[in-house]
Write a protein that holds these residues in place. Sequence first.
Motif, PDB file in Angstrom:
ATOM      1  N   TYR A   1       0.833  -1.203   0.000  1.00 21.29           N
ATOM      2  CA  TYR A   1       0.000   0.000   0.000  1.00 21.29           C
ATOM      3  C   TYR A   1       0.865   1.250   0.000  1.00 21.29           C
ATOM      4  CZ  TYR A   1       1.117  -0.145   5.012  1.00 21.29           C
ATOM      5  OH  TYR A   1       1.785  -0.192   6.217  1.00 21.29           O
TER       6      TYR A   1
ATOM      7  N   TYR B   1      -4.961   5.145   3.016  1.00 21.86           N
ATOM      8  CA  TYR B   1      -4.176   4.035   2.460  1.00 21.86           C
ATOM      9  C   TYR B   1      -4.715   3.679   1.074  1.00 21.86           C
ATOM     10  CZ  TYR B   1      -2.379   3.445   7.195  1.00 21.86           C
ATOM     11  OH  TYR B   1      -1.773   3.657   8.421  1.00 21.86           O
TER      12      TYR B   1
ATOM     13  N   ILE C   1      -4.437   1.280  -2.293  1.00 24.50           N
ATOM     14  CA  ILE C   1      -4.016  -0.031  -2.760  1.00 24.50           C
ATOM     15  C   ILE C   1      -4.510  -0.213  -4.188  1.00 24.50           C
ATOM     16  CG2 ILE C   1      -4.183  -2.530  -2.427  1.00 24.50           C
ATOM     17  CD1 ILE C   1      -5.165  -0.309   0.455  1.00 24.50           C
TER      18      ILE C   1
END
Length: 310
Positions: free
Chosen positions: A128, A305, A307
């Motif tokens: 991430y 975060y 991803i």
Amino acid sequence: MGPPRKEGEEPNERFKDIAASTQVAYEEVFFHILNSLQKQTGFKSIALSGGCIQNSLANGKIYDKTPFEEVYIPPATYDAGGAIGAAFYLFHQIMDKARSFVMDSAYWGPSYTNDKIEEALNKNNIAYKKLNDDELLKKVARDIAGGKIVGWFQGRTEIGPRALGNRSILADPRNKEMKDILNLRIKRREDFRPFAPSILEEDLEEWFETDKPVPFMEKVYKVKKDKRDSLPAVCHVDGTGRVQTVNSKSNNEYYDLIKKFKEITGIPIVLNTSFNENEPIVNTPEDAVECFLRTKMDVLVLEDYYIARQ
């Protein structure tokens, strides 16, 4: 069961006919009750709840079909909302407290710390990036505009059956293939079921045939005729959308994301569907990670975060 299927008739077409006739019958009763109540009381404002008030198509016609000028529908009108009603009854009637609280937000569920998010990501060996707010919003807005499907997980979980920008899957409303892509890769829903538009509140009247905010996605309104071709992924076959209006007070992060998308595309709307496959809407970071891994989502965002699927 309805009438027997005619030779050559598609099952989905038959279902649509039955659903349409049922909707007509429901609305006839619904508006009769509302108009009778308004005539008896003279009130111009009304609050509605109960399982039937999940019928957003009928809800969107209340202003046209009745004299009511203000309509309040909470985010959880069905059985789950009974707990809220019980709490209000205790607070106002038993404890005799002042009626000062207005539920103008649906974000009453739990939120999660960075530690919990990192725990869920590390447990699944997921790489991430942690971005600052401006970087994140720009990147996600570009992703959506570029045709990517984004799992968007922010803040407190929404109460009620609708994803309202904290536990949502987001996509580009301009892409006429997006409904089929979402159903093929993630949602696996019946093809006639529409996806919803989230719109900046100040742009509502330009795009929809209403000026009444819809914070909890509780009403269906007509998309303006000259705008329908711009929104094929969220405009239903009858020219309507189950709209959610978003302002900076109620959900600043989601509002800013849609605003960034508008800066890129000129469209103040994103496609918003619940963050789930065929299970309840995700609640925890682990729920979100598992759904991301199980489906073919392109991007997962958990707070700050970011991803991207490899």
